[in-house]
Motif scaffolding. Structure first.
Motif, PDB file in Angstrom:
ATOM      1  N   GLN A   1      46.199  23.910  32.909  1.00  0.00           N
ATOM      2  CA  GLN A   1      45.780  25.280  32.613  1.00  0.00           C
ATOM      3  C   GLN A   1      46.783  26.221  33.279  1.00  0.00           C
ATOM      4  N   LEU A   2      47.261  27.180  32.534  1.00  0.00           N
ATOM      5  CA  LEU A   2      48.208  28.166  33.061  1.00  0.00           C
ATOM      6  C   LEU A   2      47.734  29.552  32.658  1.00  0.00           C
ATOM      7  N   THR A   3      47.617  30.441  33.616  1.00  0.00           N
ATOM      8  CA  THR A   3      47.256  31.828  33.308  1.00  0.00           C
ATOM      9  C   THR A   3      48.332  32.762  33.823  1.00  0.00           C
ATOM     10  N   VAL A   4      48.516  33.870  33.119  1.00  0.00           N
ATOM     11  CA  VAL A   4      49.446  34.918  33.526  1.00  0.00           C
ATOM     12  C   VAL A   4      48.606  36.125  33.913  1.00  0.00           C
ATOM     13  N   MET A   5      48.678  36.518  35.172  1.00  0.00           N
ATOM     14  CA  MET A   5      47.932  37.670  35.674  1.00  0.00           C
ATOM     15  C   MET A   5      48.832  38.896  35.675  1.00  0.00           C
ATOM     16  N   GLY A   6      48.377  39.949  35.040  1.00  0.00           N
ATOM     17  CA  GLY A   6      49.087  41.223  35.079  1.00  0.00           C
ATOM     18  C   GLY A   6      48.599  42.058  36.248  1.00  0.00           C
ATOM     19  N   LEU A   7      49.526  42.710  36.940  1.00  0.00           N
ATOM     20  CA  LEU A   7      49.203  43.573  38.070  1.00  0.00           C
ATOM     21  C   LEU A   7      49.650  44.995  37.756  1.00  0.00           C
TER      22      LEU A   7
ATOM     23  N   ALA B   1      44.450  43.639  39.043  1.00  0.00           N
ATOM     24  CA  ALA B   1      44.807  42.341  38.468  1.00  0.00           C
ATOM     25  C   ALA B   1      43.874  41.988  37.313  1.00  0.00           C
ATOM     26  N   ARG B   2      44.429  41.432  36.240  1.00  0.00           N
ATOM     27  CA  ARG B   2      43.634  40.903  35.127  1.00  0.00           C
ATOM     28  C   ARG B   2      44.468  39.880  34.377  1.00  0.00           C
ATOM     29  N   PRO B   3      43.819  38.886  33.751  1.00  0.00           N
ATOM     30  CA  PRO B   3      44.584  37.922  32.955  1.00  0.00           C
ATOM     31  C   PRO B   3      45.104  38.579  31.691  1.00  0.00           C
TER      32      PRO B   3
ATOM     33  N   LEU C   1      50.358  47.261  34.186  1.00  0.00           N
ATOM     34  CA  LEU C   1      50.003  46.322  33.131  1.00  0.00           C
ATOM     35  C   LEU C   1      48.547  45.879  33.304  1.00  0.00           C
ATOM     36  N   GLY C   2      48.148  45.562  34.528  1.00  0.00           N
ATOM     37  CA  GLY C   2      46.773  45.171  34.778  1.00  0.00           C
ATOM     38  C   GLY C   2      45.785  46.270  34.426  1.00  0.00           C
ATOM     39  N   GLY C   3      46.186  47.516  34.613  1.00  0.00           N
ATOM     40  CA  GLY C   3      45.316  48.651  34.314  1.00  0.00           C
ATOM     41  C   GLY C   3      45.383  49.131  32.881  1.00  0.00           C
ATOM     42  N   GLN C   4      46.130  48.436  32.028  1.00  0.00           N
ATOM     43  CA  GLN C   4      46.348  48.846  30.627  1.00  0.00           C
ATOM     44  C   GLN C   4      46.900  50.271  30.551  1.00  0.00           C
ATOM     45  N   GLU C   5      47.865  50.561  31.433  1.00  0.00           N
ATOM     46  CA  GLU C   5      48.442  51.902  31.493  1.00  0.00           C
ATOM     47  C   GLU C   5      49.947  51.810  31.749  1.00  0.00           C
ATOM     48  N   LEU C   6      50.585  50.882  31.057  1.00  0.00           N
ATOM     49  CA  LEU C   6      51.995  50.579  31.312  1.00  0.00           C
ATOM     50  C   LEU C   6      52.902  51.706  30.838  1.00  0.00           C
TER      51      LEU C   6
ATOM     52  N   GLU D   1      30.438  48.648  39.831  1.00  0.00           N
ATOM     53  CA  GLU D   1      31.048  49.332  38.682  1.00  0.00           C
ATOM     54  C   GLU D   1      32.410  49.935  39.019  1.00  0.00           C
ATOM     55  N   LEU D   2      32.753  50.000  40.301  1.00  0.00           N
ATOM     56  CA  LEU D   2      34.075  50.504  40.688  1.00  0.00           C
ATOM     57  C   LEU D   2      35.165  49.440  40.556  1.00  0.00           C
ATOM     58  N   ASP D   3      34.792  48.249  40.125  1.00  0.00           N
ATOM     59  CA  ASP D   3      35.782  47.210  39.834  1.00  0.00           C
ATOM     60  C   ASP D   3      36.419  47.549  38.484  1.00  0.00           C
ATOM     61  N   GLU D   4      37.351  48.487  38.506  1.00  0.00           N
ATOM     62  CA  GLU D   4      37.982  49.036  37.304  1.00  0.00           C
ATOM     63  C   GLU D   4      39.477  49.214  37.555  1.00  0.00           C
ATOM     64  N   ALA D   5      40.297  48.558  36.732  1.00  0.00           N
ATOM     65  CA  ALA D   5      41.745  48.557  36.969  1.00  0.00           C
ATOM     66  C   ALA D   5      42.448  49.800  36.446  1.00  0.00           C
ATOM     67  N   ASN D   6      41.805  50.530  35.531  1.00  0.00           N
ATOM     68  CA  ASN D   6      42.448  51.679  34.891  1.00  0.00           C
ATOM     69  C   ASN D   6      42.179  52.955  35.683  1.00  0.00           C
ATOM     70  N   THR D   7      43.213  53.752  35.936  1.00  0.00           N
ATOM     71  CA  THR D   7      43.080  54.938  36.786  1.00  0.00           C
ATOM     72  C   THR D   7      42.131  55.971  36.201  1.00  0.00           C
ATOM     73  N   LEU D   8      42.286  56.311  34.937  1.00  0.00           N
ATOM     74  CA  LEU D   8      41.431  57.332  34.331  1.00  0.00           C
ATOM     75  C   LEU D   8      39.979  56.862  34.262  1.00  0.00           C
ATOM     76  N   ARG D   9      39.773  55.602  33.900  1.00  0.00           N
ATOM     77  CA  ARG D   9      38.400  55.095  33.872  1.00  0.00           C
ATOM     78  C   ARG D   9      37.835  55.008  35.289  1.00  0.00           C
ATOM     79  N   GLY D  10      38.684  54.709  36.269  1.00  0.00           N
ATOM     80  CA  GLY D  10      38.251  54.701  37.656  1.00  0.00           C
ATOM     81  C   GLY D  10      37.772  56.074  38.106  1.00  0.00           C
TER      82      GLY D  10
END
Length: 423
Positions: free
Chosen positions: A132-138, A237-239, A141-146, A321-330
């Motif tokens: 099993q191999l996973t790629v974690m974006g930080l 971080a998110r896969p 990229l992790g926040g979907q705001e690249l 609910e504060l476990d949110e990677a995106n700045t605006l959604r945070g």
């Protein structure tokens, strides 16, 4: 000035892509892709179709860059013409990176003859179904705001599908080669362009650690040896490719390290120390805002990001609910929990959107990783045009000053230096 002419006038890089490829203009304009928001599955299919059955790694490199350039024209054009919000633009650029990683991983895993070496092919074919191999974006990229031109921060992790399965010694070596070639696929320059630069320095133990650690080793590092800045890093971080279930299992494993139920004084002191470093390093704008850095400067993007992430670390243990990677959604979550006033959140969101768009068009002008305002009058005129100020540089600078002053005021109000504290 029609839509294509406006795109050409706003970015030297996009103008070059338009002049270089008549097919891209046809795809963008005549086939109406300028007016389309691609879902993740649509991007995935488009890249797979573009690659077909690649003849070689060199062929794959070219396919990936053409895919990136075509969609940068679409995403940048939609941004410029007001057809897309900042949230759509950053999400689409992030999806493009995720798709490139996923498709690249799939194709490379199917072509071990390119990277495994003669002696490694048979071993790979024997082991691959058990790995099993996973790629974690930080980061962004992790926040979907690249950003358009940004490092893609990654962590690779592996595990065995069978708890009692013993991976032979060659498995980590082969995974290391596979991931090195995946990095090359995105970051090597071909025809003067790359998809994204890849940065692996945030992995466990940094450059001294293995490129592809096991999930167990990575979790042990964070839970027993993790640094304060790594808590902040793992917030985003998110896969993003590979085995996403493995990535989610990793996040669940390290959650007690990231979100503490009760924050001790040492942790608060660590946050204050990081805040004070930002204040010490932030560059104040010069006269005329020459070469001002919209990310690292006073009142810049970093202050908003740090403000949000610090509050997530302080309150996240009690508010899942504060476990949110995106700045605006945070920011929205902080408002919903009454941890920030609605008026403050609105001002920070407006400033963040503006500063991120400045950052984007500074980068898109010459396809260069920078957050500094351009020096030449011509480039500053293009920037003002792209941002909707019709080339009026002074109006743009006035708006920039208002945003930075607003951001820095909120930053200082929430994170006062120690000597100014009265409690």
């Amino acid at each position: 000035m029609n839509e294509i002419e406006r795109i050409e006038a706003s970015s030297q890089y996009l103008a070059t892509l338009i002049r270089r490829s008549h097919d891209s203009v046809d795809w963008l304009w005549n086939r109406k892709n300028l007016y389309r928001r691609y879902p993740l599955t649509g991007l995935y299919k488009d890249l797979l179709d573009a690659c077909g059955e690649p003849e070689s790694f060199s062929h794959l490199l070219a396919c990936f860059r053409e895919f990136k350039q075509r969609h940068f024209l679409r995403i940048g054009g939609r941004d410029l013409l007001g057809l897309a919000s900042l949230e759509e633009s950053t999400s689409q650029v992030s999806d493009l990176a995720c798709v490139a990683l996923q498709v690249g991983l799939e194709i490379l895993m199917a072509h071990p003859q390119w990277w495994a070496g003669d002696e490694g092919i048979a071993t790979w074919l024997q082991l691959r179904d058990d790995l099993q191999l996973t790629v974690m974006g930080l980061g962004k990229l992790g926040g979907q705001e690249l950003n358009y031109v940004s490092d893609v921060d990654l962590i690779f992790l592996y595990a065995s599908r069978h708890r009692d399965g013993l991976l032979v010694a060659e498995a980590p070596v082969l995974l290391n080669r596979l991931c090195q070639w995946l990095i090359r696929l995105l970051s090597d320059r071909t025809g003067g362009d790359r998809v994204f630069e890849v940065d692996m320095r945030l992995r466990p133990q940094g450059k001294d650690g293995p490129l592809v650690p096991s999930l167990a080793a990575a979790a042990d590092h964070y839970l027993h040896h993790g640094h304060p800045w790594e808590r902040q890093m793992l917030l985003k971080a998110r896969p993003v490719a590979g085995d996403r279930a493995l990535g989610m299992a990793f996040l669940q494993e390290v959650r007690p390290f990231v979100f503490r139920r009760f924050l001790d004084f040492q942790a608060l002191d660590e946050l204050r120390a990081m805040r004070d470093r930002i204040l010490a390093e932030a560059v104040r704008p010069s006269k005329g805002w020459q070469q001002f850095d919209v990310k690292l400067g006073v009142g810049g993007i970093r202050e908003i990001e740090f403000l949000v992430q610090s509050m997530q670390l302080v309150y996240g243990g009690r508010h899942p609910e504060l476990d949110e990677a995106n700045t605006l959604r945070g920011l929205e979550r902080l408002k919903e929990l009454n941890l920030l006033p609605a008026s403050v959140v609105e001002e920070l969101e407006d400033s963040y959107r503006f500063l991120r768009r400045v950052e984007h068009w500074v980068q898109l002008d010459q396809n260069r990783q920078t957050q500094k305002l351009p020096q030449s009058q011509e480039a500053r005129g293009r920037l003002s045009l792209a941002l909707g100020f019709d080339g009026d540089e002074q109006e743009f600078l006035n708006r920039l000053e208002i945003c930075c002053t607003t951001v820095h005021g909120h930053f200082m109000a929430l994170f006062q230096p120690e000597e100014e504290r009265t409690d």
